[in-house]
Design a protein around this motif. Sequence first.
Motif, PDB file in Angstrom:
ATOM      1  N   GLN A  33       1.196  -1.324   0.262  1.00 44.11           N
ATOM      2  CA  GLN A  33       0.032  -0.079   0.266  1.00 44.11           C
ATOM      3  C   GLN A  33       0.748   1.204   0.167  1.00 44.11           C
ATOM      4  O   GLN A  33       0.396   2.194  -0.560  1.00 44.11           O
ATOM      5  CB  GLN A  33      -0.925   0.125   0.964  1.00 44.11           C
ATOM      6  CG  GLN A  33      -1.937  -1.050   1.277  1.00 44.11           C
ATOM      7  CD  GLN A  33      -2.890  -0.906   2.653  1.00 44.11           C
ATOM      8  OE1 GLN A  33      -2.911  -0.822   3.649  1.00 44.11           O
ATOM      9  NE2 GLN A  33      -4.241  -1.231   1.899  1.00 44.11           N
ATOM     10  N   ASP A  34       1.970   1.270   0.271  1.00 39.81           N
ATOM     11  CA  ASP A  34       3.014   2.243   0.557  1.00 39.81           C
ATOM     12  C   ASP A  34       2.824   2.627  -0.513  1.00 39.81           C
ATOM     13  O   ASP A  34       3.638   3.201  -1.147  1.00 39.81           O
ATOM     14  CB  ASP A  34       4.107   2.029   1.602  1.00 39.81           C
ATOM     15  CG  ASP A  34       3.948   2.423   3.107  1.00 39.81           C
ATOM     16  OD1 ASP A  34       2.511   2.308   3.380  1.00 39.81           O
ATOM     17  OD2 ASP A  34       4.810   1.566   3.636  1.00 39.81           O
ATOM     18  N   SER A  43      -2.989   9.079   0.760  1.00 40.21           N
ATOM     19  CA  SER A  43      -2.606   8.629   2.071  1.00 40.21           C
ATOM     20  C   SER A  43      -2.498   7.077   1.959  1.00 40.21           C
ATOM     21  O   SER A  43      -3.939   6.379   1.356  1.00 40.21           O
ATOM     22  CB  SER A  43      -3.011   8.919   2.798  1.00 40.21           C
ATOM     23  OG  SER A  43      -4.576   8.459   3.689  1.00 40.21           O
ATOM     24  N   GLN A  44      -1.678   5.542   2.419  1.00 35.12           N
ATOM     25  CA  GLN A  44      -1.255   5.026   3.062  1.00 35.12           C
ATOM     26  C   GLN A  44      -2.659   4.630   3.879  1.00 35.12           C
ATOM     27  O   GLN A  44      -3.517   3.760   3.884  1.00 35.12           O
ATOM     28  CB  GLN A  44      -0.655   3.907   3.787  1.00 35.12           C
ATOM     29  CG  GLN A  44      -0.539   3.060   3.626  1.00 35.12           C
ATOM     30  CD  GLN A  44      -1.139   2.375   4.828  1.00 35.12           C
ATOM     31  OE1 GLN A  44      -1.052   2.801   6.237  1.00 35.12           O
ATOM     32  NE2 GLN A  44      -1.838   1.341   5.090  1.00 35.12           N
ATOM     33  N   SER A  45      -3.207   5.331   4.828  1.00 36.67           N
ATOM     34  CA  SER A  45      -4.092   4.874   5.049  1.00 36.67           C
ATOM     35  C   SER A  45      -5.525   5.378   4.478  1.00 36.67           C
ATOM     36  O   SER A  45      -6.408   4.348   4.971  1.00 36.67           O
ATOM     37  CB  SER A  45      -4.259   6.133   6.517  1.00 36.67           C
ATOM     38  OG  SER A  45      -4.516   7.117   6.056  1.00 36.67           O
ATOM     39  N   PHE A  46      -5.964   5.730   3.457  1.00 35.37           N
ATOM     40  CA  PHE A  46      -6.980   6.045   3.130  1.00 35.37           C
ATOM     41  C   PHE A  46      -6.740   5.219   1.934  1.00 35.37           C
ATOM     42  O   PHE A  46      -8.175   4.361   1.828  1.00 35.37           O
ATOM     43  CB  PHE A  46      -7.205   8.029   1.692  1.00 35.37           C
ATOM     44  CG  PHE A  46      -7.976   8.056   0.393  1.00 35.37           C
ATOM     45  CD1 PHE A  46      -8.786   7.737   1.317  1.00 35.37           C
ATOM     46  CD2 PHE A  46      -7.388   7.182  -0.618  1.00 35.37           C
ATOM     47  CE1 PHE A  46     -10.300   8.158   0.000  1.00 35.37           C
ATOM     48  CE2 PHE A  46      -8.691   6.911  -1.364  1.00 35.37           C
ATOM     49  CZ  PHE A  46     -10.072   7.762  -0.701  1.00 35.37           C
ATOM     50  N   SER A  48      -6.045   1.826   3.296  1.00 31.04           N
ATOM     51  CA  SER A  48      -6.175   0.270   3.669  1.00 31.04           C
ATOM     52  C   SER A  48      -7.566   1.338   3.531  1.00 31.04           C
ATOM     53  O   SER A  48      -8.693  -0.460   3.275  1.00 31.04           O
ATOM     54  CB  SER A  48      -5.615   0.717   4.698  1.00 31.04           C
ATOM     55  OG  SER A  48      -6.112  -0.471   5.544  1.00 31.04           O
ATOM     56  N   MET A  49      -8.318   1.958   3.818  1.00 29.57           N
ATOM     57  CA  MET A  49      -9.809   1.680   4.571  1.00 29.57           C
ATOM     58  C   MET A  49     -10.865   1.868   2.802  1.00 29.57           C
ATOM     59  O   MET A  49     -11.674   1.240   2.338  1.00 29.57           O
ATOM     60  CB  MET A  49     -10.547   3.803   4.419  1.00 29.57           C
ATOM     61  CG  MET A  49      -9.827   4.130   6.327  1.00 29.57           C
ATOM     62  SD  MET A  49     -10.873   5.135   6.322  1.00 29.57           S
ATOM     63  CE  MET A  49      -9.455   6.658   5.946  1.00 29.57           C
ATOM     64  N   SER A  52     -10.502  -2.016   2.119  1.00 29.15           N
ATOM     65  CA  SER A  52     -11.081  -2.904   3.067  1.00 29.15           C
ATOM     66  C   SER A  52     -12.770  -2.053   2.870  1.00 29.15           C
ATOM     67  O   SER A  52     -13.685  -2.763   2.985  1.00 29.15           O
ATOM     68  CB  SER A  52     -11.327  -2.709   4.053  1.00 29.15           C
ATOM     69  OG  SER A  52     -11.618  -0.811   4.607  1.00 29.15           O
TER      70      SER A  52
END
Length: 100
Positions: A33-34, A43-46, A48-49, A52
């Motif tokens: 993802q990075d 962003s990596q967090s975006f 990830s969401m 998912s």
Amino acid sequence: MDVWQLPDIRDALINREFGRMCQLIRQYGEVRQDDIAALTDLSQSFLSMLESGARKLTNIDKIIQLLDGLQAPPDLTGPMLRPSMHYPPTGSAPAATSRS
């Protein structure tokens, strides 16, 4: 390997299942993802969401950002997702025409 030739990835893109598309690209392309975050400036967090299913990608600017960063072929994305094909560069105006 050109991941864009894989039927699973093409189907996910055509159906606008961007989270699934990212998962498949990571799986087949052996990237993290990075790595996708670095390519797309998302962003990596975006991501990830998105993968998912906690977030959906509906903003056309972010869709373009994702697809451009991943170098999605225009024959799969269609011309509407490539603004540079339709709009003049920032700061320029269309040429004026006059009728006599």
